[in-house]
Structures are given as C-alpha cells and as structure tokens.
Write a protein that holds these residues in place. Sequence first.
Motif, PDB file in Angstrom:
ATOM      1  N   ARG A   9       0.853  -1.244  -0.034  1.00 38.81           N
ATOM      2  CA  ARG A   9      -0.057  -0.108   0.091  1.00 38.81           C
ATOM      3  C   ARG A   9       0.814   1.265  -0.186  1.00 38.81           C
ATOM      4  NH1 ARG A   9      -3.181  -2.254   5.173  1.00 38.81           N
ATOM      5  NH2 ARG A   9      -4.329  -3.961   4.151  1.00 38.81           N
ATOM      6  N   ALA A  10       0.332   2.477  -0.420  1.00 40.10           N
ATOM      7  CA  ALA A  10       1.250   3.670  -0.602  1.00 40.10           C
ATOM      8  C   ALA A  10       1.773   4.011   0.798  1.00 40.10           C
ATOM      9  CB  ALA A  10       0.295   4.843  -0.886  1.00 40.10           C
ATOM     10  N   GLU A  11       0.999   3.753   1.924  1.00 38.98           N
ATOM     11  CA  GLU A  11       1.487   3.940   3.302  1.00 38.98           C
ATOM     12  C   GLU A  11       2.677   2.737   3.699  1.00 38.98           C
ATOM     13  OE1 GLU A  11      -2.392   1.883   3.974  1.00 38.98           O
ATOM     14  OE2 GLU A  11      -1.697   3.105   2.587  1.00 38.98           O
ATOM     15  N   GLY A  15       8.225   1.795   5.316  1.00 42.61           N
ATOM     16  CA  GLY A  15       8.689   0.638   5.970  1.00 42.61           C
ATOM     17  C   GLY A  15       9.087  -0.283   5.097  1.00 42.61           C
ATOM     18  N   PHE A  16       9.016  -0.260   3.658  1.00 44.91           N
ATOM     19  CA  PHE A  16       9.508  -1.345   2.700  1.00 44.91           C
ATOM     20  C   PHE A  16      10.839  -0.752   2.344  1.00 44.91           C
ATOM     21  CE2 PHE A  16       7.907  -3.839  -0.890  1.00 44.91           C
ATOM     22  CZ  PHE A  16       9.293  -3.672  -1.635  1.00 44.91           C
ATOM     23  N   ALA A  17      11.148   0.524   2.350  1.00 49.97           N
ATOM     24  CA  ALA A  17      12.352   1.067   2.281  1.00 49.97           C
ATOM     25  C   ALA A  17      13.332   0.908   3.563  1.00 49.97           C
ATOM     26  CB  ALA A  17      12.450   2.676   1.946  1.00 49.97           C
ATOM     27  N   LEU A  28      20.552   1.980  -2.884  1.00 42.96           N
ATOM     28  CA  LEU A  28      19.666   3.310  -2.660  1.00 42.96           C
ATOM     29  C   LEU A  28      18.270   2.834  -2.467  1.00 42.96           C
ATOM     30  CD1 LEU A  28      21.087   6.191  -4.702  1.00 42.96           C
ATOM     31  CD2 LEU A  28      22.153   5.032  -2.627  1.00 42.96           C
ATOM     32  N   ALA A  29      17.705   3.418  -1.440  1.00 41.47           N
ATOM     33  CA  ALA A  29      16.087   3.023  -1.268  1.00 41.47           C
ATOM     34  C   ALA A  29      15.450   4.118  -0.440  1.00 41.47           C
ATOM     35  CB  ALA A  29      16.031   1.625  -0.700  1.00 41.47           C
ATOM     36  N   THR A  30      14.577   4.571  -0.997  1.00 45.56           N
ATOM     37  CA  THR A  30      13.909   5.921  -0.323  1.00 45.56           C
ATOM     38  C   THR A  30      12.141   5.509  -0.564  1.00 45.56           C
ATOM     39  OG1 THR A  30      13.690   7.475  -2.371  1.00 45.56           O
ATOM     40  CG2 THR A  30      15.697   7.514  -0.884  1.00 45.56           C
ATOM     41  N   ALA A  31      11.499   6.025   0.394  1.00 42.15           N
ATOM     42  CA  ALA A  31       9.984   5.974   0.276  1.00 42.15           C
ATOM     43  C   ALA A  31       9.422   6.828  -1.219  1.00 42.15           C
ATOM     44  CB  ALA A  31       9.346   6.701   1.467  1.00 42.15           C
ATOM     45  N   GLU A  32       9.853   7.875  -1.202  1.00 45.33           N
ATOM     46  CA  GLU A  32       9.795   8.554  -2.654  1.00 45.33           C
ATOM     47  C   GLU A  32      10.097   7.771  -3.824  1.00 45.33           C
ATOM     48  OE1 GLU A  32      10.754  12.809  -4.851  1.00 45.33           O
ATOM     49  OE2 GLU A  32      12.002  12.009  -3.182  1.00 45.33           O
ATOM     50  N   ASP A  37       8.306   4.061  -8.427  1.00 53.46           N
ATOM     51  CA  ASP A  37       8.517   2.844  -9.101  1.00 53.46           C
ATOM     52  C   ASP A  37       7.234   2.039  -9.275  1.00 53.46           C
ATOM     53  OD1 ASP A  37      11.167   3.594  -9.297  1.00 53.46           O
ATOM     54  OD2 ASP A  37      11.525   2.198  -7.873  1.00 53.46           O
ATOM     55  N   TRP A  38       6.496   2.079  -8.195  1.00 50.97           N
ATOM     56  CA  TRP A  38       4.987   1.341  -8.057  1.00 50.97           C
ATOM     57  C   TRP A  38       4.082   2.065  -9.027  1.00 50.97           C
ATOM     58  CZ3 TRP A  38       4.943   1.564  -2.003  1.00 50.97           C
ATOM     59  CH2 TRP A  38       5.881   0.731  -1.567  1.00 50.97           C
ATOM     60  N   ALA A  39       4.165   3.248  -9.201  1.00 52.54           N
ATOM     61  CA  ALA A  39       3.202   3.861  -9.989  1.00 52.54           C
ATOM     62  C   ALA A  39       3.539   3.888 -11.545  1.00 52.54           C
ATOM     63  CB  ALA A  39       3.004   5.503  -9.486  1.00 52.54           C
TER      64      ALA A  39
END
Length: 307
Positions: A9-11, A15-17, A28-32, A37-39
């Motif tokens: 989910r978007a929220e 946590g995924f990052a 590199l891994a950021t929420a943004e 990437d998902w979109a």
Amino acid sequence: MTVIVRDVRAEDAEGFARVRRASLPYMLATAEQLVFDWAHAHPDSHYRPLVAVTEAGGIVGTAQVGIAHDAAEPGIGYANVYVDPAHLGQGAGTLLLRAAEEHLAERGARTLYSWVLDAPENVAWAARRGYSPSRSAYFLRLDLTTAELPPLQAPPAGVELLTGEDFAADPRPLFELDALTTADEPGDVGTELGDFAHWRATVWEHPLFDLALTTVAVVDGVPAAFSAAATDGQGRYNTGMTGTAPAFRGRGLAKLVKNASLHRARAAGCTEAFTGNDTGNEPMLAINKWFGYEIAAREVRHVRTIG
C-alpha cells in the motif's frame, strides 16, 4: 509471531524502504523512489510488490515481483525477496516467495530468477526451494570522505564533457546510447531498450536520477560514453550504469566520465559511492578498482524452471 503477506500500500513505502536498506545496504532505497516505481511500472511487467507484516502491522519483509517484459525471450519472471535481518527465521521469506511464484506462474512465467546474498544460509534456503545458482555480481563501495580519487584530466581533443542537464530538452541521444551499451551488458537475461517514452518516464524522470552528476563524453558532437548517477539526498551516490558505445571503446572514456562524476559527487557533499558489477565483467571491475572501490558483498542470481 504470525506473519501475513499482502500487496503493498502507498503508506508502506517507508517501511518497505527501511527493510531494503537493512537487508541490502549497498543500494539506494527511499520512500519517494518506491512510490514512483510502483506508479510507473510497465503494464507488461505485471509488477506486484509484496510485504510481509506482523499482527501489529510492522513490515518485516519485502518482495519485488514481475515479468521481465524487456527481455529478449518471453516467460521470464523475477522474485527478489528481502527480510529484515532482525526478523529472519519467522517464515516471512517463504511466504513472500510462495505468493510471488503463484503470481508469476499465473502470468505465464516459466523461468524464475531471484537474487540471493552469497551467504551459506541464504544459498541453502534457495536450494531447498528448487533454485540453482546462476551468474553472480558484486556490490562495490567507495568512501568518498577518504578516497584519493585520480586527478581530473582535461578531455582529449575532440571530446567534450557534458552533464545530463545539457540534454534536458532532448534526452533521446542518451536513451539511444543507453540502449546500445545495455545490449551487450553481461547477464543471463538479455535486455532490449526500445521504448523511449517509458525510458523517459521511468529512468530519466526517476526521483533518484541525478542529472547534474550524470556525465557524458561527446566525441565530435556524438554522445559516446556516459556514467549515470543516482543520489538519495542523504549523502549516498550510486553509479547505475557506466557504458561506452562499441565504436568508441578503448579510448579511456569510461574512466573519464566516471572520474568527473565522482569528483563532482564529492564536491556536492556525497560521502559514500556504490556501484555493482557482474563478477565476469573484468574491464569494469578493473576500472572500479582503479578508483578505489572495494567489494562490499556478493550476490548470486538463482534460477528455477516451473511449469
């Protein structure tokens, strides 16, 4: 502890990052980045990010799952599973992989690939689930706060150094150079870049892609070599690709563009530089060793045939 697997989910982005950074600190891994990437996943990739969560809702594992739509042959899927090191042994990885395999099989995948960090327990885990080792790659790290980078050199006659920003109005020449160099990149799944619109939307406009640090060598007006840079705004810099068109190889252009990019990255405040190399890509490994990169970890791609 009970763990369940569900669609992302978007929220879940932060946590995924967090799990990705904990389990794979060399990327590199950021929420943004993840939300982007998902979109922007290609519809033909049937991309399905998954998370493993506890009863309390905490994310303890992630999976990136999809079809390699740009591969030369059809029916290739990938399932890259990562579990927070603090929550290993609780079944999260097994549940994530099972859900990933079901998703890929339903969409026609017959060959599945999965990257596994090269540790005995990880390799044994993959083997128990029917996966066999294939190619391998290194994660490389350079400490930009202490590295003695090679001195900057003036470009040879007829060579001009530009940045990604110089192609902002029309990045197609860099797309064509990327496609040309990607075509003979070492690997067990061939990639063909042919969709400029998708490349522009997902690579050129990616939130981590750094136009100012991406460096391009132009020879007599023709883009000949480039070093693509990504940054996360937290002092971490990654070279996504350094490539030279076949007609211009052997002139030292890869070193030229990468060195210029690294110097500007340090001047911009970056403290760590990362990159990755296929273990059989001796030319690029030699170049990175010349810069002072050291091997941080090794990852082995595993393969399983289904159906």
